[in-house]
Write an enzyme that holds these catalytic residues in place. Structure first.
Site, PDB file in Angstrom:
ATOM      1  N   ASP A 189       8.772 -12.113 -37.338  1.00  0.00           N
ATOM      2  CA  ASP A 189       9.248 -13.442 -36.963  1.00  0.00           C
ATOM      3  C   ASP A 189      10.385 -13.254 -35.946  1.00  0.00           C
ATOM      4  O   ASP A 189      10.815 -12.121 -35.681  1.00  0.00           O
ATOM      5  CB  ASP A 189       9.765 -14.118 -38.242  1.00  0.00           C
TER       6      ASP A 189
ATOM      7  N   ASP B 217       7.592 -23.150 -36.544  1.00  0.00           N
ATOM      8  CA  ASP B 217       8.267 -23.995 -37.525  1.00  0.00           C
ATOM      9  C   ASP B 217       7.967 -25.477 -37.313  1.00  0.00           C
ATOM     10  O   ASP B 217       8.745 -26.209 -36.715  1.00  0.00           O
ATOM     11  CB  ASP B 217       9.772 -23.733 -37.462  1.00  0.00           C
TER      12      ASP B 217
END
Ligand code: NAG
Length: 968
Positions: free
Chosen positions: A566, A642
Site C-alpha cells: 500500500d 480508498d
C-alpha cells in the site's frame, strides 16, 4: 489505507481534526490544478496553430530498423531528433528527443517486456515539402510534412491519426540557467520567508523538519505572499515560443513546498488528432465514467500517482496509479496511443462534436463537408522524452494484443487469489483472526484469505509482528493453513527511521534509500512517524528487498502468507501533494520528477520477486498494489484504493475496473462495502453481489468503521452475502480460465461490451454493465431500493440466457429485469460453454479435484463452444513443465465434444464431469455418451419444456478425457 489523517497519530492531530471536521470529500487544495503545475500551465498556454517546428527532410537516415531525421524549432533553433519505427503487428513507434542534450534525459526502463521486432521501412514518396514512408505489410503509411512539421498516418486512403496537426509539439530543451544572480536572490528570499514562517508558526504543532530528523511540513495554509516568494523576482522572459523563463521554470512553490528545479524547464508535449473517433477510453486511474470526457473548460486528466484522501467521483484528478494508454474506438476500428513517460502527465481531450477544430474543418472541407467526428488528444509530461506507440488495431482485441506485446500480460494469479478476501484495518490480534475465521466456518461463508493491515506490525515496522498482539504468527498461519486458507500482511515502502530496526539499518548502511537533492537520505512523515523510502528504482535495492521475503528473513512468515503493498505512490504525508519531493534523487542520479509514476510498479515487482524466490522459483506470487504503471499487470493485483460506503462509489467501481482492464490491468477490484464510512445492509449486500463478479474480490474497511463481517447484519443478509460469495466460488473454473486467456493473449478479463460488439454504438458509453471474458454479461444492481434494472443485451440475431432463471432472451434488446434483494442480473451468451464447480466449499483449495458442471448455452444455430484451464493452481509448472489441462468443449450437430485445446499440456486430476446443462435445447429421444474407448452408454436426462433446459446427469467421464455426448 488512507494516507491522510492518521487519527491516532498525535503529531498530526490538529490537521486531522481540521480535515475530518470538513465534509467527507477530498481537500482539493492539497492537489495541483493544471494552472498550479508550471509545465502544464506553460504548455496549455500554447494554443493550436502553426507549429514552430520544421522537419529537415534532407536529414533523413533510413536504417535497417528505424528512420531518423531532424526537427528544428525555428524560433529557438534547437534541433531535435525524430525516430520512427514500424513494429510488427501494426504498431508505429515515434520518438522525439534532443539531438544534443546538455545532459541525458530520462528514458523509461523496465516497462517494455521486449523491444518488439521491427518492420523494414521504405521511402515510398517524396516531394519538396513532404516524405512518405511505408510502415509494414498492413499498408500503413506515414506522411511527414516539412513545414510546419506534422505527420499523418494512413492506411490505404484512410487517415487514422495525425501527429502535431494542431502544432502543439512542445519540447523544453535542457539549458543553462540564464541569470543565476537573481535566482540566488530569489531562493534566499524564499528561505528567508521559510524562516519567518517558522517563527510565526512556533505555536502551531508541527512535525520536525528534515534537518531536525523528521520532515518539514505545514499542512496549515501559508500566509499570503509566501507562495510566490520563490519565483517573484525572476527576470522577465524573452519572447520565445517556449517562454522558457516564465515564473516557475527554475523553481516552483506549491503551498509550503518549494520544488528546486536544478534542470529548469524540461517538459515535453505532443498532440494527436483522431478523425472518425468520438469515443476515447483508458488512461487510468480516474474516478470517472469509462468513456473519457472532453477537458475543454476544465482541467486535463492528470496522471500522477497520488494518495488522495477521500477522492471525489467524476473528475479528472490524479489517483493512486497511472497507465498512459488511451484507446479510441469507433464502429469501424480501434486505435491506441501509448505515451511511455513516467513523469507527471496531463492529458487534454477535445472533440469537434462540441466545437470544431481547425483541422476538423479542413477535413470537412477535404471530404466535401459533412460532419466527420474527430477527437484530439494532447499529452503533456514534465520531463523525459517523447516516446509514443501508436497501436493501430484494427480491432479492440488487436489493440489489446499490441499493448500486451509491449508491456506484458496479466500474471496468472494463484487460484486462491480469485476467491474471497476478508480484510479490515485492522484485525487486532491472533484471537481476533481466529474469531473471524470461526465466523466464516459457523456461517458457512467461503473465504480464502484473511488480511492484516498496518497495525499488525511492531510500530509499523514492516516485516515484523506486534509482539503482544501477534506473539505467534507462525502458529496462526499454520492454523489457517490447516483450514486451507491464506493470509496477506501489509508491507509498505515507507521504512521507520529507527536505529533499533534492522530493516532501516540495513537500508541505510547499504545506501539504498532515496536521497534528497543534497545527498542525504530522504525522509518524510508517514504511518511510522519519520520514515525513509527505499530506492526501488535501484536493481540492487530490489534484489535486497526481494531477499527480505525469505522465510528466515521475514520472521514468522510461512508459505501461505502473501503481501499487500500500500502507500507506494509513494505516499509522504509531509510531502508536496502527499508524495515525494520531485527534486529527490534516485539511483543513477535521476530526479524523482523523472520517474515518479514508476515507483509503485517497482515496489510490486520487487515484492513479487521476493515471493517467487522464497519458494525457490516454484510458486506464483500474490501481491496487491495500490500504485501502478504500465506493466504492473505482470506483478499482481490492483484495486481502486480508498473508496467510500456510498452507492455512487459502488457504481463507479465498474467503469474504474473496466478502464484498468483496458490498460492491461485485469486483476482489479474495489473495496467491497466501501473503505470509509459504514454501509447500510442493503448497500453492503449489493456490493458483495457486484464484487463477486469483479476480478479481485476483497472486503475492506477503515479503522474507524463499525465491524462488518458478513454475519453481523442478521440472518437474511448473511444468507444473501453467502449466496453471492458461493456464486463466485461456483464460477471459479470460468474465472480461472478467463485469467489464463488474459495471461496468454492480453485481453482483459472484465471488459466493456464494445470489446465484444465493436460495431454496436449502443455499447460505447455503457457504465453499468460489462462482460466477463466473452461469455457472461453482468449488470449488478447498484441503485438503492431498486425494483428492476434495464439490461442491454447486444448482438443482432443472438440469444442470452438469464443465469438465474435460465430463461432465453433475444438480442438486441433492452430488457427490464425485475429484481429482489437476491438478484444479480447475469446472462450467459448463446454460443458459449461455461464450466462450474457447484460443490462450493470453505476455500478454493478445498474444491481441488471436485467434479465439474458444464453450462452449454446454445446459439440460435444450435452451437456453442468454451474451454477450461486447469493446473495445480499455485506453481509455475504450467509454464516450466507443461503441467496443465486446457480443454475445449464444442457443441454442434446435436453433439457435445470434449477435446484438447492445447495438446502440449497434461495434468493429472481425478476431477470428473458431474452434470451438463444445455440451455435452449429441445427434448431428445435419447442421450448417448461416447468415451474415447469407443463404447456407448445412455445417460439419464431431464428436460424442462418451458425453459428448454436439458440436464444430463452423471456423465461421469474424467474432465481431462476426450468424449462426445450425442443427443438423438
Ligand atoms: C494489422 O492490420 C491489418 C489490416 O488492418 C489486419 O488485417 C491484421 O490482422 C492486423 N494485424 C494484427 C496483428 O493485429
Amino acid at each position: 489505507m488512507a494516507a491522510a489523517p492518521g487519527r491516532r497519530r498525535p503529531a498530526v492531530l490538529l490537521w486531522a481534526a481540521v480535515c475530518l471536521a470538513t465534509a467527507l470529500a477530498v481537500d482539493r487544495s492539497n492537489f495541483k490544478t493544471c494552472e498550479q503545475s508550471g509545465f502544464c500551465r506553460r504548455q496549455r498556454g500554447l494554443q493550436p496553430g502553426h507549429s514552430p517546428y520544421r522537419a529537415l527532410l534532407e536529414s533523413l537516415q533510413l536504417g535497417p530498423d528505424a528512420a531518423r531525421l531532424q526537427l528544428v524549432n525555428e524560433v529557438t533553433k534547437v534541433p531535435l531528433l525524430l525516430e520512427l519505427w514500424g513494429l510488427q503487428g501494426n504498431v508505429t513507434r515515434i520518438r522525439i528527443k534532443e539531438l544534443n542534450p546538455l545532459r541525458p534525459r530520462f528514458e523509461v526502463p523496465d516497462v517494455l517486456v521486449a523491444e518488439p521486432p521491427v518492420e523494414r521501412l521504405a521511402v515510398t514518396g517524396r516531394d519538396e515539402g513532404s516524405l512518405e514512408l511505408s510502415l509494414g505489410p498492413a499498408g500503413h503509411r506515414l506522411l511527414v510534412t516539412e513545414k510546419p512539421f506534422r505527420m499523418d498516418l494512413l492506411q490505404g486512403r484512410e487517415l487514422l491519426c495525425s501527429v502535431n496537426a494542431r502544432g502543439l509539439l512542445f519540447f523544453e530543451h535542457l539549458r543553462q540557467r540564464r541569470d543565476s544572480f537573481s535566482d540566488k536572490v530569489s531562493s534566499s528570499v524564499g528561505s528567508l520567508w521559510d524562516k519567518i514562517k517558522t517563527l510565526f508558526h512556533r505555536d502551531t504543532p508541527r512535525e520536525p523538519t528534515a534537518e531536525e530528523g523528521g520532515a518539514a511540513e505545514g499542512q496549515e495554509e501559508t500566509t499570503g505572499g509566501t507562495e510566490d516568494a520563490g519565483t517573484q523576482s525572476e527576470k522577465p522572459t524573452e519572447a520565445t515560443a517556449e517562454a522558457a523563463e516564465e515564473p516557475g521554470s527554475w523553481e516552483e512553490t506549491f503551498k509550503t513546498h518549494t520544488d528546486t528545479k536544478p534542470n529548469g524547464p524540461t517538459s515535453v508535449g505532443l498532440d494527436f488528432s483522431l478523425p472518425g473517433f468520438e469515443h476515447v477510453y483508458g488512461i487510468p486511474e480516474h474516478a470517472d465514467s469509462l468513456r473519457l470526457r472532453t477537458t475543454e473548460g476544465g482541467d486535463p486528466y492528470r496522471l500522477y500517482n497520488l494518495d488522495v484522501f477521500q477522492y471525489e467521483l467524476y473528475n479528472p484528478m490524479a489517483l493512486y496509479g497511472s497507465v498512459p494508454l488511451l484507446l479510441a474506438h469507433s464502429a469501424r476500428r480501434t486505435l491506441g496511443i501509448f505515451w511511455l513517460n513516467a513523469a507527471e502527465t496531463w492529458v487534454d481531450i477535445s472533440s469537434n462534436t462540441a466545437g470544431k477544430t481547425l483541422f476538423g474543418k479542413l477535413l470537412d472541407y477535404m471530404q466535401g463537408g459533412g460532419e466527420t467526428p474527430q477527437t484530439d488528444v494532447r499529452w503533456m509530461s514534465e520531463s523525459g522524452i517523447v516516446d509514443v506507440f501508436l497501436l493501430l488495431g484494427p480491432t479492440p482485441a488487436a489493440v489489446a494484443g499490441q499493448y500486451a506485446a509491449l508491456t506484458g500480460t496479466q500474471a496468472l494469479p494463484p487460484l486462491f487469489a480469485l476467491g474471497y478476501h476478508q480484510s479490515r484495518w485492522n484485525y487486532n490480534d491472533e484471537e481476533d483472526v481466529a474469531a473471524v475465521e470461526r465466523g466464516f466456518e459457523e456461517h458457512a461463508v467461503p473465504c480464502d484469505v484473511l488480511w492484516l493491515d498496518i497495525e499488525h506490525a511492531d510500530g509499523k515496522r514492516y516485516f515484523t509482528w506486534d509482539p503482544s498482539k501477534f506473539p505467534r504468527p507462525r502458529d496462526m498461519l499454520q492454523r489457517l493453513a490447516a483450514k486451507k486458507r491464506k493470509m496477506v500482511s501489509i508491507v509498505d515502502p515507507h521504512i521507520k527511521v529507527d536505529s533499533g530496526y534492522r530493516v532501516h539499518n540495513e537500508l541505510r548502511s547499504r545506501g539504498f534509500y532515496v536521497k534528497t537533492k543534497d545527498g542525504s537520505d530522504y525522509e518524510g512523515w508517514c504511518w511510522p512517524g519519520s520514515a525513509a523510502y527505499p530506492d526501488f528504482t535501484n536493481p540492487e535495492m530490489r534484489a535486497w528487498w526481494a531477499s527480505m521475503f525469505a522465510y528466515d528473513q521475514y520472521e514468522g512468515s510461512t508459505e501461505n502468507l502473501f503481501t499487500w503493498n500500500d502507500m507506494n505512490e509513494p505516499s509522504v504525508f509531509s510531502g508536496p501533494e502527499v508524495t515525494m519531493h520531485k527534486d529527490a534523487v534516485h539511483h543513477g542520479g535521476w530526479e524523482h520528477r523523472d520517474l515518479h509514476n514508476l515507483y509503485g510498479l517497482y515496489v510490486q515487482m520487487a515484492t513479487a520477486e521476493g515471493q517467487i524466490q522464497r519458494s525457490g522459483g516454484q510458486h506464483r506470487p500474490f501481491v496487491l498494489s495500490r500504485a501502478f504503471f504500465a506493466g504492473s499487470q505482470r506483478y499482481g493485483a490492483v484495486w481502486t484504493g480508498d473508496n467510500a460506503a456510498e452507492w455512487e462509489h459502488l457504481k463507479i467501481s465498474i467503469p474504474m475496473c473496466l478502464s484498468f482492464g483496458l490498460a492491461g490491468l485485469s486483476f482489479c477490484g474495489s473495496d467491497v462495502g466501501g473503505f470509509f464510512k459504514n454501509p447500510e445492509a442493503e448497500l453492503l449486500v449489493r456490493w458483495y453481489q457486484a464484487g463477486a463478479f469483479q476480478p479481485f474480490f476483497r472486503a475492506h474497511a477503515h479503522l474507524d468503521t463499525a465491524r462488518r463481517e458478513p454475519w453481523l447484519f442478521g440472518e437474511e443478509n448473511v444468507a444473501l452475502i453467502r449466496a453471492a460469495i458461493r456464486q463466485r466460488y461456483a464460477l471459479l473454473p470460468f474465472w480461472y480460465t478467463a485469467f489464463y486467456r488474459s495471461h496468454r493473449h492480453g485481453l482483459p478479463v472484465m471488459r466493456p461490451l464494445w470489446m465484444e460488439y465493436p460495431e454496436d454504438a449502443t455499447t460505447f458509453a455503457i457504465d453499468d454493465q460489462y462482460m466477463i471474458d466473452r461469455a457472461l454479461l453482468v449488470h449488478p444492481v447498484t441503485e438503492q431500493g431498486a425494483r428492476g434494472v434495464q439490461v442491454y443485451l447486444p448482438g443482432k440475431g443472438e440469444v442470452w440466457y438469464d443465469v438465474a432463471s435460465l430463461q432465453k432472451h433475444h438480442a438486441p434488446q433492452t430488457l427490464y429485469v425485475p429484481v429482489t434483494m437476491s438478484s444479480v442480473p447475469v446472462f450467459q451468451r448463446g454460443g458459449t460453454v461455461v464450466p462450474r464447480q457447484e460443490r462450493v466449499r470453505r476455500s478454493t483449495e478445498c474444491m481441488r479435484g471436485d467434479p465439474f458442471t458444464l453450462y452449454v448455452a446454445l446459439s440460435p444455430q444450435g452451437t456453442a463452444e468454451g474451454d477450461l484451464f486447469l493446473d495445480d493452481g499455485q506453481s509455475f509448472d504450467y509454464e516450466t513443465k507443461a503441467r496443465y489441462l486446457h480443454r475445449q468443449f464444442t457443441f454442434a450437430g446435436n453433439t457435445l465434444t470434449a477435446s484438447s485445446a492445447d495438446p502440449r499440456g497434461s495434468f493429472d486430476t481425478p476431477a470428473w464431469l458431474e452434470r451438463v446443462v444445455i440451455l435452449g435445447a429441445g427434448k431428445p429421444a435419447a442421450v448417448v455418451l461416447r468415451p474415447a474407448d469407443g463404447s456407448e452408454t445412455r445417460l439419464d436426462f431431464q428436460h424442462e419444456a418451458e425453459t428448454s433446459v436439458l440436464t444430463l446427469r452423471k456423465p461421469g467421464v474424467r474432465i481431462g478425457d476426450d468424449w462426445a455426448i450425442v443427443l438423438r
